[in-house]
Enzyme design. Structure first.
Site, PDB file in Angstrom:
ATOM      1  N   HIS A  24      -1.229  -2.643 -14.515  1.00  0.00           N
ATOM      2  CA  HIS A  24      -1.319  -1.436 -13.884  1.00  0.00           C
ATOM      3  C   HIS A  24      -0.280  -1.490 -12.684  1.00  0.00           C
ATOM      4  O   HIS A  24      -0.600  -2.244 -11.581  1.00  0.00           O
ATOM      5  CB  HIS A  24      -2.734  -1.251 -13.376  1.00  0.00           C
ATOM      6  CG  HIS A  24      -3.107   0.017 -12.850  1.00  0.00           C
ATOM      7  ND1 HIS A  24      -3.108   1.040 -13.646  1.00  0.00           N
ATOM      8  CD2 HIS A  24      -3.634   0.610 -11.754  1.00  0.00           C
ATOM      9  CE1 HIS A  24      -3.575   2.153 -13.131  1.00  0.00           C
ATOM     10  NE2 HIS A  24      -3.797   1.901 -11.968  1.00  0.00           N
ATOM     11  N   LYS A 168      -2.509  10.993 -13.044  1.00  0.00           N
ATOM     12  CA  LYS A 168      -2.014  10.624 -11.996  1.00  0.00           C
ATOM     13  C   LYS A 168      -1.015   9.644 -12.194  1.00  0.00           C
ATOM     14  O   LYS A 168      -1.339   8.458 -13.087  1.00  0.00           O
ATOM     15  CB  LYS A 168      -3.120  10.127 -10.892  1.00  0.00           C
ATOM     16  CG  LYS A 168      -2.449   9.482  -9.713  1.00  0.00           C
ATOM     17  CD  LYS A 168      -3.528   9.441  -8.496  1.00  0.00           C
ATOM     18  CE  LYS A 168      -3.671   8.029  -8.004  1.00  0.00           C
ATOM     19  NZ  LYS A 168      -4.736   7.947  -6.848  1.00  0.00           N
ATOM     20  N   LYS A 170       1.721   6.505 -10.982  1.00  0.00           N
ATOM     21  CA  LYS A 170       1.965   5.793  -9.992  1.00  0.00           C
ATOM     22  C   LYS A 170       3.586   5.607  -9.900  1.00  0.00           C
ATOM     23  O   LYS A 170       4.193   5.115 -10.720  1.00  0.00           O
ATOM     24  CB  LYS A 170       1.405   4.360 -10.308  1.00  0.00           C
ATOM     25  CG  LYS A 170      -0.163   4.536 -10.191  1.00  0.00           C
ATOM     26  CD  LYS A 170      -0.400   4.693  -8.657  1.00  0.00           C
ATOM     27  CE  LYS A 170      -2.069   4.549  -8.191  1.00  0.00           C
ATOM     28  NZ  LYS A 170      -2.264   4.739  -6.947  1.00  0.00           N
ATOM     29  N   ASP A 199       1.348   9.423  -7.283  1.00  0.00           N
ATOM     30  CA  ASP A 199       0.606   8.749  -6.087  1.00  0.00           C
ATOM     31  C   ASP A 199       2.028   7.876  -5.713  1.00  0.00           C
ATOM     32  O   ASP A 199       2.310   6.907  -6.524  1.00  0.00           O
ATOM     33  CB  ASP A 199      -0.577   7.986  -6.164  1.00  0.00           C
ATOM     34  CG  ASP A 199      -1.121   7.462  -5.248  1.00  0.00           C
ATOM     35  OD1 ASP A 199      -0.365   7.407  -4.143  1.00  0.00           O
ATOM     36  OD2 ASP A 199      -2.326   6.729  -5.389  1.00  0.00           O
ATOM     37  N   GLU A 225       0.496  12.339  -3.645  1.00  0.00           N
ATOM     38  CA  GLU A 225      -0.541  11.483  -2.911  1.00  0.00           C
ATOM     39  C   GLU A 225       0.369  10.346  -1.842  1.00  0.00           C
ATOM     40  O   GLU A 225       1.173   9.910  -2.374  1.00  0.00           O
ATOM     41  CB  GLU A 225      -1.551  10.941  -3.719  1.00  0.00           C
ATOM     42  CG  GLU A 225      -2.523  10.376  -3.135  1.00  0.00           C
ATOM     43  CD  GLU A 225      -3.660   9.769  -4.071  1.00  0.00           C
ATOM     44  OE1 GLU A 225      -3.773  10.201  -5.217  1.00  0.00           O
ATOM     45  OE2 GLU A 225      -4.245   8.473  -4.032  1.00  0.00           O
ATOM     46  N   ASP A 250      -4.452   9.790   1.431  1.00  0.00           N
ATOM     47  CA  ASP A 250      -5.087   8.823   0.961  1.00  0.00           C
ATOM     48  C   ASP A 250      -5.286   7.462   1.861  1.00  0.00           C
ATOM     49  O   ASP A 250      -6.173   7.493   2.400  1.00  0.00           O
ATOM     50  CB  ASP A 250      -4.442   8.227  -0.368  1.00  0.00           C
ATOM     51  CG  ASP A 250      -5.499   7.188  -1.012  1.00  0.00           C
ATOM     52  OD1 ASP A 250      -6.484   6.632  -0.590  1.00  0.00           O
ATOM     53  OD2 ASP A 250      -5.041   6.482  -2.122  1.00  0.00           O
ATOM     54  N   LYS A 275     -12.740   8.201  -0.447  1.00  0.00           N
ATOM     55  CA  LYS A 275     -12.854   7.156  -0.701  1.00  0.00           C
ATOM     56  C   LYS A 275     -14.044   6.505   0.043  1.00  0.00           C
ATOM     57  O   LYS A 275     -13.968   6.412   1.304  1.00  0.00           O
ATOM     58  CB  LYS A 275     -11.578   6.157  -0.844  1.00  0.00           C
ATOM     59  CG  LYS A 275     -10.637   6.633  -1.733  1.00  0.00           C
ATOM     60  CD  LYS A 275      -9.445   5.561  -1.980  1.00  0.00           C
ATOM     61  CE  LYS A 275      -8.600   6.197  -2.792  1.00  0.00           C
ATOM     62  NZ  LYS A 275      -7.368   5.282  -3.307  1.00  0.00           N
ATOM     63  N   GLU A 329     -11.139  10.770  -9.700  1.00  0.00           N
ATOM     64  CA  GLU A 329     -10.387  10.011 -10.595  1.00  0.00           C
ATOM     65  C   GLU A 329     -11.263   8.443 -10.676  1.00  0.00           C
ATOM     66  O   GLU A 329     -10.807   7.375 -10.476  1.00  0.00           O
ATOM     67  CB  GLU A 329      -9.149   9.398  -9.741  1.00  0.00           C
ATOM     68  CG  GLU A 329      -9.069   8.762  -8.461  1.00  0.00           C
ATOM     69  CD  GLU A 329      -7.855   8.332  -7.780  1.00  0.00           C
ATOM     70  OE1 GLU A 329      -6.872   8.865  -8.266  1.00  0.00           O
ATOM     71  OE2 GLU A 329      -7.920   7.728  -6.884  1.00  0.00           O
TER      72      GLU A 329
HETATM   73  C1  MUC Z   1      -4.764   4.845  -4.998  1.00  0.00           C
HETATM   74  O1  MUC Z   1      -3.861   4.478  -4.181  1.00  0.00           O
HETATM   75  O2  MUC Z   1      -5.041   5.730  -5.164  1.00  0.00           O
HETATM   76  C2  MUC Z   1      -6.673   4.786  -7.617  1.00  0.00           C
HETATM   77  C3  MUC Z   1      -6.159   5.066  -8.854  1.00  0.00           C
HETATM   78  C4  MUC Z   1      -5.216   4.040  -9.186  1.00  0.00           C
HETATM   79  O3  MUC Z   1      -4.666   4.117 -10.221  1.00  0.00           O
HETATM   80  O4  MUC Z   1      -4.705   3.404  -7.882  1.00  0.00           O
HETATM   81  C5  MUC Z   1      -5.793   3.850  -7.107  1.00  0.00           C
HETATM   82  C6  MUC Z   1      -5.508   3.566  -5.486  1.00  0.00           C
HETATM   83 MG    MG Z   2      -3.665   6.554  -3.779  1.00  0.00          MG
END
Ligand code: MUC
Ligand code: MG
Length: 375
Positions: A24, A168, A170, A199, A225, A250, A275, A329
């Protein structure tokens, strides 16, 4: 039996190490396992309350690591719990007065207190936060394999299984033009069937964000994000004025309502990723949501990629809230190769379905502790 006549007798804590189903990849770390702190409180009748504190990539994401959380709980938070009457607001007030920061550890404590209280009083945890408005929360999935074709295949499989339809992505590790091509290919592949968000986990500077966000929006991205480092509120405000994708805070919300107010005063976000861990617990997170709602900000149910305990704790709170325009999420358990709950949470029809039952409504499989606990 009333809660005030119940005494917490014992606190125990484990650090579990569980492999993820695939790498991940975030801007700040590549996870191949998740290390999860589980807290258990036992009362004088032998009833138990569970809490969880989980973070991402050791110290890459936040300044509490799994190891420091366990140590903090064991050494500094234990005296606030053992031998004390079960009164969650009083205990959390004492903790917040006596211990600065340590939001993740405090969240594990508050979760366990309300799980236990719920079992004592035969009430769902949601009942202590206004009661549930729903038993079903829409649930996004994060595509973060690092490979465009792999992510497209994963998204398609999720859509076919009717498990997720909000994705989402990354980004932030590669040059923004490469990230944008990656995102655009995925957005094209799922167009009309799914929403795409990104994000950045603070990886960009303002100049990069100023160019990347309109290009991402053009490609179909609806929300970005934490594009900038948490301290750059002026930059985030300018990004909010670009008139493209929504900007969501976030990491900037670490610490609860005070940073939330600062972000709102600066006009530095359209939406908040709520969160429970970053806020410092359920009550603090509810306070952030209330504050955001009064200013018309969008709410999103975020995750620290917790396992089943932390995930259902957040779900119990989010299920009490209105105006959840960005969904949630809460997919953390699905990223792990092993589910620590006796009865895994149910994900179906693009949503997480909350369990019934008192407190959190879940139990941990003792085999998980035996198999995955670090010494
Ligand atoms: C984040 O930064 O949001 C939440 C879902 C994911 O894949 O990473 C996290 C942390
Ligand atoms: Mg995030």
């Amino acid at each position: 039996m009333s809660a005030s006549s119940v005494t917490i007798e014992r606190m125990q804590c484990w650090l579990l190490r569980i492999p993820t189903i695939r790498a991940h990849q975030l801007a700040v770390a590549t996870m191949r396992e998740q290390r999860i702190v589980i807290l258990e409180l036992t009362d004088s009748e032998g009833r138990t309350g569970l809490g969880e504190a989980t973070t991402i990539g050791g110290l890459a994401y936040a300044d509490e690591s799994p190891d420091s959380i366990r140590l903090t709980l064991d050494i500094y938070l234990r005296p606030y719990l053992e031998g004390v009457q079960l009164d969650p607001p009083a205990i959390m007030a004492a903790l917040n007065a006596g211990i600065v920061g340590n939001y993740f550890a405090k969240c594990a404590v508050e979760t366990a207190l309300y799980d236990l209280l719920g079992k004592v009083e035969n009430r769902q945890l949601s009942d202590y936060f206004g009661g549930r408005r729903t038993n079903v929360l829409p649930c996004a999935w994060t595509l973060a394999s690092g490979d465009t074709d792999g992510d497209i295949a994963e998204a398609q499989a999720m859509l076919d299984a009717r498990r997720h339809r909000d994705f989402k992505l990354k980004i932030g590790k590669r040059p923004w033009q490469q990230d944008c091509a990656h995102v655009a290919a995925i957005a094209d592949a799922v167009r009309g069937e799914a929403s795409v968000r990104v994000d950045v986990n603070q990886a960009w500077d303002f100049e990069t964000a100023r160019h990347a966000i309109p290009a991402l929006h053009e490609a179909g991205v609806v929300m970005v994000e934490q594009p900038l480092p948490v301290h750059d509120l002026a930059g985030a405000r300018a990004l909010c004025e670009l008139n493209g994708a929504a900007i969501m805070a976030d990491e900037a919300l670490r610490g609860g309502v005070y940073p939330a107010r600062r972000i709102m005063a600066a006009g530095a976000a359209h939406a908040f990723s709520l969160k429970i861990a970053q806020a410092g617990g359920l009550t603090a997170c509810a306070e952030v949501a209330d504050t955001a709602r009064t200013a018309g900000l969008g709410l999103y149910g975020g995750t620290m990629l917790e396992g089943g305990v932390g995930t259902v704790a957040a779900a119990q709170l989010f299920a009490t809230m209105e105006a959840f325009i960005w969904g949630t999420e809460l997919f953390g358990p699905l990223l792990l190769t092993y589910d620590i709950l006796v009865e895994p949470l149910r994900y179906a029809e693009f949503a997480l379905h909350l369990p019934d039952g008192p407190g959190l409504g879940i139990a941990i499989n003792p085999d998980a502790i035996a198999e995955f606990a670090e010494q």
